[in-house]
Write a protein that holds these residues in place. Structure first.
Motif, mmCIF file in Angstrom:
data_model
loop_
_atom_site.group_PDB
_atom_site.id
_atom_site.type_symbol
_atom_site.label_atom_id
_atom_site.label_comp_id
_atom_site.label_asym_id
_atom_site.label_seq_id
_atom_site.Cartn_x
_atom_site.Cartn_y
_atom_site.Cartn_z
ATOM 1 N N LYS A 76 26.528 -31.494 6.695
ATOM 2 C CA LYS A 76 26.664 -30.719 5.456
ATOM 3 C C LYS A 76 25.813 -29.445 5.467
ATOM 4 C CE LYS A 76 27.711 -34.697 2.516
ATOM 5 N NZ LYS A 76 27.302 -35.475 1.311
ATOM 6 N N ASN A 77 25.144 -29.197 6.588
ATOM 7 C CA ASN A 77 24.274 -28.006 6.684
ATOM 8 C C ASN A 77 23.285 -27.944 5.526
ATOM 9 O OD1 ASN A 77 25.687 -27.330 8.971
ATOM 10 N ND2 ASN A 77 26.485 -25.395 8.204
ATOM 11 N N THR A 78 22.679 -29.067 5.227
ATOM 12 C CA THR A 78 21.803 -29.156 4.067
ATOM 13 C C THR A 78 20.518 -29.884 4.413
ATOM 14 O OG1 THR A 78 23.711 -29.151 2.574
ATOM 15 C CG2 THR A 78 21.626 -29.932 1.675
ATOM 16 N N VAL A 79 19.420 -29.367 3.893
ATOM 17 C CA VAL A 79 18.131 -30.037 4.009
ATOM 18 C C VAL A 79 17.674 -30.396 2.596
ATOM 19 C CG1 VAL A 79 16.862 -27.834 4.042
ATOM 20 C CG2 VAL A 79 15.813 -29.898 4.991
ATOM 21 N N TYR A 80 16.998 -31.541 2.486
ATOM 22 C CA TYR A 80 16.599 -32.074 1.184
ATOM 23 C C TYR A 80 15.090 -32.260 1.130
ATOM 24 C CZ TYR A 80 21.540 -33.379 1.238
ATOM 25 O OH TYR A 80 22.913 -33.364 1.334
ATOM 26 N N LEU A 81 14.582 -32.283 -0.079
ATOM 27 C CA LEU A 81 13.199 -32.675 -0.319
ATOM 28 C C LEU A 81 13.177 -33.611 -1.522
ATOM 29 C CD1 LEU A 81 10.281 -32.243 0.717
ATOM 30 C CD2 LEU A 81 10.019 -30.551 -1.117
ATOM 31 N N GLN A 82 12.966 -34.878 -1.248
ATOM 32 C CA GLN A 82 12.815 -35.874 -2.310
ATOM 33 C C GLN A 82 11.357 -35.884 -2.737
ATOM 34 O OE1 GLN A 82 15.150 -37.939 -3.886
ATOM 35 N NE2 GLN A 82 13.432 -38.429 -5.239
ATOM 36 N N MET A 83 11.111 -35.633 -4.004
ATOM 37 C CA MET A 83 9.747 -35.540 -4.526
ATOM 38 C C MET A 83 9.545 -36.624 -5.579
ATOM 39 S SD MET A 83 9.321 -31.408 -4.788
ATOM 40 C CE MET A 83 10.438 -31.281 -6.186
ATOM 41 N N ASN A 84 8.644 -37.540 -5.300
ATOM 42 C CA ASN A 84 8.328 -38.627 -6.222
ATOM 43 C C ASN A 84 6.881 -38.497 -6.696
ATOM 44 O OD1 ASN A 84 10.905 -39.702 -5.717
ATOM 45 N ND2 ASN A 84 10.129 -40.928 -3.996
ATOM 46 N N SER A 85 6.564 -39.218 -7.748
ATOM 47 C CA SER A 85 5.196 -39.231 -8.286
ATOM 48 C C SER A 85 4.656 -37.807 -8.440
ATOM 49 C CB SER A 85 4.272 -40.034 -7.368
ATOM 50 O OG SER A 85 4.749 -41.353 -7.211
ATOM 51 N N LEU A 86 5.453 -36.983 -9.051
ATOM 52 C CA LEU A 86 5.085 -35.567 -9.167
ATOM 53 C C LEU A 86 3.855 -35.373 -10.038
ATOM 54 C CD1 LEU A 86 8.663 -34.102 -9.339
ATOM 55 C CD2 LEU A 86 6.893 -33.343 -7.748
ATOM 56 N N LYS A 87 3.074 -34.373 -9.661
ATOM 57 C CA LYS A 87 1.836 -34.037 -10.360
ATOM 58 C C LYS A 87 1.909 -32.596 -10.858
ATOM 59 C CE LYS A 87 -0.745 -36.903 -7.068
ATOM 60 N NZ LYS A 87 -1.860 -36.930 -6.089
ATOM 61 N N PRO A 88 1.124 -32.270 -11.878
ATOM 62 C CA PRO A 88 1.136 -30.873 -12.363
ATOM 63 C C PRO A 88 0.836 -29.866 -11.251
ATOM 64 C CG PRO A 88 0.057 -32.281 -13.960
ATOM 65 C CD PRO A 88 0.339 -33.142 -12.763
ATOM 66 N N GLU A 89 0.028 -30.236 -10.294
ATOM 67 C CA GLU A 89 -0.312 -29.307 -9.215
ATOM 68 C C GLU A 89 0.835 -29.085 -8.234
ATOM 69 O OE1 GLU A 89 -2.066 -32.010 -10.183
ATOM 70 O OE2 GLU A 89 -2.941 -33.058 -8.457
ATOM 71 N N ASP A 90 1.930 -29.830 -8.402
ATOM 72 C CA ASP A 90 3.130 -29.578 -7.594
ATOM 73 C C ASP A 90 3.985 -28.456 -8.189
ATOM 74 O OD1 ASP A 90 3.366 -33.125 -7.198
ATOM 75 O OD2 ASP A 90 2.638 -31.683 -5.701
ATOM 76 N N THR A 91 3.620 -27.975 -9.351
ATOM 77 C CA THR A 91 4.362 -26.895 -9.984
ATOM 78 C C THR A 91 4.351 -25.652 -9.112
ATOM 79 O OG1 THR A 91 3.936 -27.700 -12.227
ATOM 80 C CG2 THR A 91 4.417 -25.350 -11.981
ATOM 81 N N ALA A 92 5.537 -25.152 -8.796
ATOM 82 C CA ALA A 92 5.665 -24.001 -7.900
ATOM 83 C C ALA A 92 7.137 -23.649 -7.767
ATOM 84 C CB ALA A 92 5.098 -24.327 -6.520
#
Length: 114
Positions: A76-92
């Motif tokens: 599918k020519n696609t890369v993914y990023l699964q993000m769990n347990s997100l924190k405020p410092e992940d804001t970007a």
């Protein structure tokens, strides 16, 4: 023409999850390692995660290890990023990139806030 189109960002509460996608076109996707970067306000862009062209090896920024997972689907020519347990410092703003290239997508905003 090379295109990298990120999607899947949004507003999520601390502890929540998001899955980012990056659809690639215009180059031989399966031949390239891929990476995710992020840039928070007032900070430099930083490498978050990377994956080899075949997907058999990954590496992560220390602060996201155990919470984020990078993967790819070469069909599918696609890369993914699964993000769990997100924190405020992940804001970007999150960007995908082919390492060694000058190709950047437009980015997708991730905001972690209650």
């Amino acid at each position: 023409q090379v295109q990298l189109v990120e999607s899947g960002g949004g507003l999520v509460q601390p502890g929540g999850s998001l899955r980012l996608s990056c659809a690639a076109s215009g180059f031989s996707f399966r031949s390239y390692a891929m990476s995710w970067y992020r840039q928070a306000p007032g900070k430099e862009r930083e490498l978050v995660a990377a994956i080899t062209s075949t997907g058999d090896s990954t590496n992560y920024k220390d602060s996201v290890k155990g919470r984020f997972t990078i993967s790819r689907d070469n069909a599918k020519n696609t890369v993914y990023l699964q993000m769990n347990s997100l924190k405020p410092e992940d804001t970007a703003v999150y960007y995908c990139k082919a390492p060694g290239s000058s190709w950047w997508g437009q980015g997708t905003q991730v905001t972690v806030s209650s």
